[in-house]
Design an enzyme around this catalytic site. Structure first.
Site: not given
Length: 1202
Positions: A86, A223-224, A226, A228-230
């Site tokens: 190994e 932010g709004m 969609g 891209g916060k997540t």
């Protein structure tokens, strides 16, 4: 095996190599368990290999597929040929694949492993040699592998944590996690376009660079929908979770609570963080208590994604004290106020993608590659990207829906998007709208349909008229990321707006007349011409792109009983409607066609009547009670002859009748409007009469400018304490009433160009708050009030072109006075004043003086920064003897006077003087001695002035000089090198500050030291490879002109308007893209046109161009050429004959330095980057490079370091 040139595909994070009988059931078992708990994917042979298979090939494959190999050297490790095979394989992978190898010395000395002498390792190797006589190379390979591995820095259990295995294992795991994080490939986020820069900003807020400081920190990402916060939170979590004892990412908290309740989310959070498999929580309070008790000593990272209510935060991450020191709580939400209310420590607003990023992301989803050849799709792609406006959700959805489709299908989709937004996008965006209160929804829909891009203050007034309480409502929409405010205007993402439109159209069954709001011209045309309006309609805004006729029936609005808003712009309506609904609150009709409002219109709810450019003669006859009316604006209504009786409009706040040329008289009742704030009667040229008296206790601004026939000003009854401004330029007022002194809070009084005003009342001195007094152009005014010195708040006094020849002595008591101007004050022939009015404020020497201006004393004007005594026909000695007492003076204009020699003026004592203007002093032969602070000298049109380089190069702060039309300036041979000497002097000044400088001189020869020269209207320079480096400073430029009109461009920061020369710079990149930037390269003080050959020498710092171009190009070395020419406007005003151009580097400045080089050496710092002689500092948001006079250059990024 993968070749060294290929990138290995790692399956496992760590491969464990160990001797089972020594450590399998104790140390390795504990280490393996801890690694698994931390999410480190680990290979351990007895866990991963199935029985009954040949172990060796699978084991070798597992080693190759592991990013790291951890070798536990124990007492009997070398006795196992399996372990040694190994090890040999691991060392081979380290050398060939770049695998990271980390040894652990478990109660063995590293030197024993390395030397293999008489200890257990030496004995084991000798035993192997005896047994494997035929495999000497194999044993030699083991020895070499042991030596290589033991030579690597690793961990020794006896030297760490005093031999405590638990602490030892924890340190190993922590170190492994850091190494794993540092070796994560950049490709992990290749499909997450634009994410890296945002991750860096969030990392900064989290304190990652400081090792997550010893505090508990909440960071909000908002932010709004969609945007891209997540995604951003997920990438951040993945990259930092290994730094913590435990971590959890709870996605979609909002939906999770709806489906399962807060208790289940608490169970999920605590189970993961406490590593408990079965956990039951009966109620929220039990979960909160458990979190508070069990997590307070644990260093954790938690992401709560899509939180929309305070109770969710309270239950899952209630207080900082719940968590151990160093913990980080990340919250994503659409509602900024939720973060504010929860005292979140840091907040980051996610930005939309820029155009380049948006195109790349769209390509990844529509073509599955970021740079495809899409000639047939290019225009269609641009339309889709424009439609998405940088919203990642929309780009992904639209890109995926278009993947694999042909051009025809693409065109169809693009056309459909203009009418119908994608359902998937729409439903995601509607989540924010559904969370609004009813009144907030009304505000949102009004903005979406009528007011996007409009001024916030104006929209607030309109919404307030509907009792929508916009003060808090607009704030809620901002906090929930539905709207933004930029430069005072309300903005909204295009898809958010379309979502609003969709909501309004729902349930209308394709009949516009059933919608609550109408904003599209075709829908409005349908409703008005077909008369299909209904009681559903609340607002209608008709604004045509191009003017056109619109015809509708006389009672078209009768069925719209709930109509509260009516706006008509850019439409020609032949006949006004005969009926307006009584619910109408805001009526704004540009060019209203009727002589009056319909007699049937009760207007009981009307708040605003705005009818600019209307044909109204009289709004209504007699007294009509309209007690809700606050705003009347009939500006430019040329037929308006009389105003209504204002007794029926007691709550009027704004009355604007600007440019109502037929208006002769204002109804006397206007003087009793107790709530009137603004009264604007500007340019009512036939207005003759105002009320005899006024008691307008709320009035703040009163405008009478241009009322040419108005000869009296009303008596002031009471104090009118709210009145701040009176503007009555160019009126026929001969005197002001004594009662004007009652306006004790007045701040501005503008009486300029009141040609028949002969005197001012002494009561004026009672205006203790007056800051600005403008009397310029009052040609018959020959004196100021004797006690003007009592007006202690005065900051500006402008008396240009008046008949004042001697100010009162008390003027020296104005300790707060900052700007004082008596330009053109001298006795003149009275018949010339008609032409004077036209020329003010541009002073011209066309009059014969009989008496000269005399300034008694300036000794008390300690705050004065600007003084203009130009064109006062002063001789030697005319300058105040005590002028050196002006300790704050920064700009002095003594132009157009009759000085020959100014040596007695004592200007050298003005320690803060920066700008001196001597333009038009035709008899002046030499410049006076100046203070060391002098920065700009304008001596244009000084036709007797002779040059003296020595008189200028001794001033180290000077950076602008102009001597246009100075015909004798370069006559002496001894000064033929003046341009060289001045240029090198100014270049030397760059050691103090890297900013622009310029010189304007008579002459036509481009100096030899400009590397590039040409004849003609422009110059184009090919830039050498790698021309930019951190020693590059800027651009040197010489322009020769033989015709220059000084009316081209003007700087308004001076006492007089100073013309400038604008040059357009065009840069071309390697891919042949061209970008343009226009800038004024110098100032010229001449008031006359320059009609002889002159040259302008100028320097532009690199930062000035980088500000304009840093968002368009990666590196300045991407530029292959730069062109300079007159911009399109400039070509009309001057002719350019010759050019010089050069690149200025640090050495060009240093070689002319003497002792100054040491002053430009600065300490290096992580927050500083070298840029020429100086550094640009990083503020956390942008780079800042200091310029002159406190004006800095700001960049979001600097060029790449060379």
């Amino acid at each position: 095996m993968a070749s060294s040139s290929s990138t290995p595909k790692w399956i496992y994070d760590v491969f464990l190599s160990f001797r089972g009988e020594d450590v399998r059931k104790n140390f390795v078992d504990h280490l393996y368990t801890t690694l698994e708990q931390k999410g480190i994917y680990t290979f351990k042979d007895d866990e991963k290999l199935e029985r009954g298979k040949s172990i060796s090939p699978e084991l070798l494959k597992a080693i190759e597929e592991s990013r790291m190999a951890v070798i536990i050297f124990s007492e009997n490790y070398a006795s196992s040929s399996w372990c040694l095979d190994e090890l040999a394989k691991i060392i081979d992978c380290m050398e060939v694949l770049g695998q990271t190898v980390l040894p652990i010395f478990y109660h063995v000395d590293p030197s024993a492993v390395r030397k293999q002498k008489d200890d257990s390792y030496g004995k084991a190797l000798k035993k192997h040699e005896a047994l494997l006589v035929e495999e000497k190379e194999r044993v030699l390979g083991w020895r070499r592998a042991l030596f290589e591995a033991a030579s690597i820095s690793g961990w020794n259990v006896q030297n760490i944590a005093d031999g405590h295995e638990a602490k030892f294992i924890q340190q190993i795991v922590d170190d492994l996690m850091k190494k794993l994080n540092s070796t994560l490939p950049a490709s992990d986020t290749d499909d997450l376009v634009g994410i890296d820069s945002q991750v860096q900003k969030v990392d900064s807020l989290l304190g990652k660079a400081q090792g997550f400081q010893q505090d508990v920190r909440y960071v909000g990402i908002w932010g709004m929908s969609g945007i891209g916060k997540t995604t951003l939170a997920r990438v951040v979590y993945d990259r930092i979770s290994s730094y913590f004892e435990a971590g959890i990412f709870i996605s979609d908290v909002r939906e999770g609570v709806k489906k399962h309740g807060l208790e289940r989310l608490q169970e999920k959070l605590l189970s993961k963080l406490l590593n408990v498999r079965e956990l039951k929580i009966d109620n929220v309070f039990e979960g909160m208590n458990m979190a508070r008790r069990r997590l307070c000593h644990k260093r954790v990272v938690i992401v709560l994604d899509d939180v929309d209510h305070q109770e969710q935060l309270d239950a899952l991450a209630g207080k900082h004290a719940w968590f151990g020191i160093g913990s980080r709580i990340i919250i994503t939400t659409r509602n900024k106020h939720l973060l504010v209310r929860n005292n979140v420590d840091r907040m980051y607003r996610v930005k939309a993608l820029n155009n380049d990023e948006a195109i790349k992301l769209f390509m990844l989803y529509s073509f599955r590659k970021d740079h495809p050849k899409i000639e047939d799709y290019e225009q269609l792609s641009s339309q889709v990207v424009s439609y998405a406006s940088g919203l990642p959700l929309a780009l992904k959805v639209l890109g995926s829906s278009l993947y694999g489709r042909d051009v025809t299908e693409w065109r169809s989709t693009v056309e459909r998007l203009k009418l119908l937004p994608e359902d998937e996008i729409l439903e995601k965006l509607k989540v924010s709208f559904n969370g609004l209160k009813k009144i907030e929804k009304e505000i949102f829909l009004d903005i979406a349909c009528f007011f996007k891009g409009k001024k916030k203050d104006s929209v607030t007034q309109i919404l307030d008229s509907f009792n929508f309480y916009p003060g808090i409502g607009i704030r809620v929409l901002i906090e929930k990321s539905l709207i933004t405010v930029s430069r005072g205007r309300l903005l909204m993402h295009q898809l958010i707006q379309e979502m609003g439109w969709h909501i309004v159209r729902e349930g209308a069954a394709n009949e516009p007349g059933m919608c609550s709001r109408l904003w599209l011209a075709e829908d409005i045309h349908h409703v008005l011409t077909k008369n299909t309006g209904t009681s559903s309609i609340e607002g209608l805004r008709l604004h045509l792109a191009t003017p056109e006729d619109v015809n509708f029936s006389n009672y078209v609005f009768k069925s719209m009983v709930k109509l509260r808003l009516l706006i008509v712009h850019n439409a020609f309506v032949p006949n006004a409607p005969g009926y307006f609904p009584s619910e109408l609150k805001w009526l704004d009709w540009y060019g209203y066609p009727s002589k009056s409002l319909p007699p049937s219109f009760q207007a009981k709810n009307l708040v605003c009547l705005k009818m600019k450019y209307s044909r109204i003669i009289q709004i209504w006859k007699g007294v009509k009670v309209v007690d809700k009316l606050k705003f009347i604006n009939l500006s430019h209504s040329q037929k308006l002859i009389r105003t209504p009786d204002f007794a029926g409009v007691p709550n009027l706040e704004r009355l604007i009748l600007e440019d109502c040329a037929s208006l002769v008289e204002i109804h006397p009742s206007v003087g009793l409007l107790k709530r009137l704030v603004l009264c604007n009667l500007k340019d009512c040229i036939n207005l003759r009469k105002l009320p005899k008296s006024m008691t307008l206790e709320s009035l703040e601004v009163f405008i009478l400018s241009g009322c040419l026939k108005l000869d009296t000003f009303p008596e002031i009854i009471g104090s009118m304490k709210c009145l701040l401004e009176i503007r009555m330029e160019a009126t026929a007022v001969t005197e002001l009433p004594w009662s004007i002194g009652n306006l004790t809070n007045l701040c501005l009084l503008n009486l300029s160009c009141c040609r028949v005003l002969e005197s001012l009342p002494d009561s004026l001195t009672k205006m203790k708050c007056l800051k600005v007094l403008v009397l310029s152009g009052c040609s018959k005014l020959n004196s100021l009030p004797e006690e003007i010195g009592q007006m202690e708040s005065l900051e500006e006094v402008h008396c240009d072109e008046t008949a004042i020849l001697q100010p009162p002595s008390s003027i020296s008591l104005l300790k707060n006075l900052k700007s004082l101007s008596f330009r053109g004050c001298r006795e003149v022939n009275s018949e010339s004043w008609s032409s004077h009015l036209v020329s003010w404020p541009f002073s011209k020497k066309y009059l014969n003086a009989k008496k000269y201006f005399n300034f008694p004393s300036v000794s008390g004007l300690h705050s004065l920064t600007k003084l203009d005594l130009s064109d006062c026909c002063m001789l030697e000695g005319g300058v105040p003897n005590d002028i050196n007492c002006l300790i704050s003076l920064e700009e002095l204009n003594l132009g157009m006077n009759n000085f020959v020699n100014m040596s007695a003026a004592s200007l050298s004592g003005l320690a803060r003087l920066r700008v001196l203007e001597l333009n038009g002093c035709e008899r002046l032969e030499a410049l006076p001695e100046l203070p060391s602070s002098i920065a700009e000298v304008y001596a244009d049109d000084c036709t007797s002035l002779k040059s003296s380089a020595d008189a200028l190069i001794k001033y180290k702060n000077i950076y602008r000089m102009s001597f246009s039309n100075c015909i004798n300036f370069l006559q002496d041979r001894q000064d033929s090198d003046i341009s060289d000497r001045l240029w090198h002097h100014l270049l030397k000044g760059l050691s103090s500050v890297d900013d622009n400088f310029s010189i304007c001189l008579p002459g036509a020869i481009v100096p030899d030291w400009f590397q590039h020269q040409t004849i003609g209207p422009s110059i184009s320079v090919t830039l050498p490879p790698n021309w930019y480096n951190d020693k590059f400073m800027g651009f040197g430029l010489c322009v020769v002109s033989d015709l220059l009109s000084t009316s081209l461009s003007r700087s308004y920061n001076y006492l007089k308007m100073i013309p400038g020369i604008r040059i357009q710079f065009t840069v071309t990149t390697k891919d042949l893209k061209r970008s343009r930037y226009a800038s004024s390269i110098c100032n010229i003080g001449a008031e006359k046109d320059v009609d002889s050959e002159h040259m302008i020498l100028a320097y532009l710092p690199f930062g000035q161009l980088w500000v304009a171009f840093h968002k368009r190009v990666h590196s300045p070395n991407d530029w292959i050429s730069i062109e300079a020419s007159a911009d399109d406007l400039s070509k009309k005003y001057f002719v350019l004959k010759a050019w010089g151009f050069g690149l200025v580097y640090e050495d060009d400045v240093k070689h002319i330095q003497t002792d100054d080089c040491s002053s430009i050496i600065q300490q290096s710092s992580p927050d500083l980057r070298k840029m020429g002689l100086f550094h640009a500092s990083f503020s956390g948001l942008q780079y800042i490079k200091e310029g002159r006079n406190g004006v800095n250059y700001n960049f979001s990024r600097l060029p790449p370091e060379i």
